[in-house]
Design a protein around this motif. Structure first.
Motif, short mmCIF file in Angstrom:
data_model
loop_
_atom_site.label_atom_id
_atom_site.label_comp_id
_atom_site.label_asym_id
_atom_site.label_seq_id
_atom_site.Cartn_x
_atom_site.Cartn_y
_atom_site.Cartn_z
N SER A 155 -14.37 -24.73 -17.35
CA SER A 155 -15.27 -24.98 -18.48
C SER A 155 -16.27 -23.84 -18.66
N GLU A 156 -16.73 -23.26 -17.54
CA GLU A 156 -17.65 -22.12 -17.65
C GLU A 156 -16.93 -20.89 -18.21
N TYR A 157 -15.65 -20.75 -17.90
CA TYR A 157 -14.86 -19.67 -18.49
C TYR A 157 -14.67 -19.87 -19.99
N CYS A 158 -14.42 -21.12 -20.39
CA CYS A 158 -13.89 -21.39 -21.73
C CYS A 158 -14.91 -21.82 -22.79
N LEU A 159 -15.84 -22.67 -22.44
CA LEU A 159 -16.75 -23.22 -23.46
C LEU A 159 -17.61 -22.16 -24.15
N PRO A 160 -18.00 -21.06 -23.49
CA PRO A 160 -18.78 -20.04 -24.21
C PRO A 160 -18.05 -19.43 -25.41
N PHE A 161 -16.73 -19.51 -25.44
CA PHE A 161 -15.97 -18.95 -26.56
C PHE A 161 -15.91 -19.89 -27.77
N VAL A 162 -16.24 -21.17 -27.57
CA VAL A 162 -16.00 -22.18 -28.60
C VAL A 162 -17.22 -22.36 -29.50
N LYS A 163 -16.96 -22.43 -30.80
CA LYS A 163 -18.01 -22.71 -31.78
C LYS A 163 -18.56 -24.12 -31.56
N VAL A 164 -19.80 -24.32 -31.94
CA VAL A 164 -20.34 -25.69 -31.97
C VAL A 164 -19.53 -26.47 -33.00
N GLY A 165 -19.06 -27.63 -32.58
CA GLY A 165 -18.18 -28.43 -33.43
C GLY A 165 -16.71 -28.20 -33.12
N GLY A 166 -16.43 -27.19 -32.28
CA GLY A 166 -15.07 -26.88 -31.89
C GLY A 166 -14.66 -27.64 -30.64
N CYS A 167 -13.57 -27.22 -30.02
CA CYS A 167 -13.01 -27.99 -28.92
C CYS A 167 -12.35 -27.08 -27.88
N PHE A 168 -12.55 -27.41 -26.63
CA PHE A 168 -11.84 -26.79 -25.51
C PHE A 168 -10.78 -27.77 -25.04
N ILE A 169 -9.51 -27.32 -24.98
CA ILE A 169 -8.41 -28.17 -24.56
C ILE A 169 -7.86 -27.62 -23.25
#
Length: 243
Positions: A155-169
């Motif tokens: 999650s620390e790797y991935c969530l910084p790339f995601v827009k607010v309102g977006g999703c990490f799968i």
């Protein structure tokens, strides 16, 4: 073999044509050929490749989060999974594939160019560094990852790339309940929250597809911007996961 893939795509209401058929076949041929020289996958059997790299990669395609997305980043893509199969299936969407091993990135770029997969950009680098770049940070509707890491680190790797309102799968194994519970606080600190879990059957793929995949998908919604201190310096998320 390709018929099995076609069945899965039809279950997800994804169009399948001669061009996509050629790209799927060509990418598999290319990866298996390159794999003799560079470690891209432990899978050498074509039917297993079809199931564990192609069908598995496409699991997220039927979700509403993926369907409405326009920009997707694949973190720790390895041999191009799940990013390349998704890019072939959805040529109208834009994909960025990143990996820390430049050899893999060069192979992905070459194969995509040769096969006319024009909606893929492959970049070399570590998530901890790329996640701080202005042109990448909080720039994507969806982040996908099959990378091997615990959920807090991933999650620390991935969530910084995601827009607010977006999703990490995240693609995780069948027994990840404790891992998810342990990661809840980290995900909250990073600006997200676990929305739901889905498995192969719940995503609408019929048994006649012949697949017995065990991956489940963890959908993490991005509720607020990630604090500027994340991601931490390279190596830290793996050595000291957020608690």
């Amino acid at each position: 073999m390709i018929e099995q893939l076609k069945n899965v795509l039809e279950d997800m209401a994804i169009s399948y044509d001669e061009k996509k058929d050629g790209q799927f076949a060509g990418y598999m041929d290319g990866i298996l050929e390159w794999n003799q020289h560079v470690n891209l996958t432990a899978i050498k059997d074509r039917e297993e490749f079809l199931e564990k790299h192609y069908i598995d990669s496409l699991l997220c395609a039927g979700s509403s989060e993926f369907q409405r997305s326009e920009t997707i980043i694949d973190v720790g893509t390895g041999g191009g999974f799940p990013g390349v199969p998704l890019a072939i299936a959805f040529p109208e969407k834009q994909f960025t594939l990143m990996d820390s091993l430049n050899k893999r990135i060069r192979i992905i770029q070459q194969l995509c160019e040769e096969l006319g997969i024009h909606n893929v950009t492959a970049i070399h680098g570590r998530a901890e560094e790329l996640g701080r770049k202005k042109d990448l940070r909080e720039s994507f509707d969806v982040c996908v990852s099959r990378a091997v890491a615990n959920m807090s680190t991933l999650s620390e790797y991935c969530l910084p790339f995601v827009k607010v309102g977006g999703c990490f799968i995240a693609y995780k194994g069948p027994d990840c309940e404790e891992e998810l519970l342990a990661a809840e606080n980290a995900i909250d600190k990073l600006g997200g929250s676990i929305a739901r879990r889905e498995n192969f059957a719940s995503l609408g793929v019929r048994e006649s597809s012949g697949s017995e995949l065990e991956h489940q998908l963890i959908f993490v919604l991005k509720n607020k911007p990630t604090m500027s201190k994340f991601p931490r310096k390279p190596g830290t998320p793996a050595k000291e996961p957020i608690k």
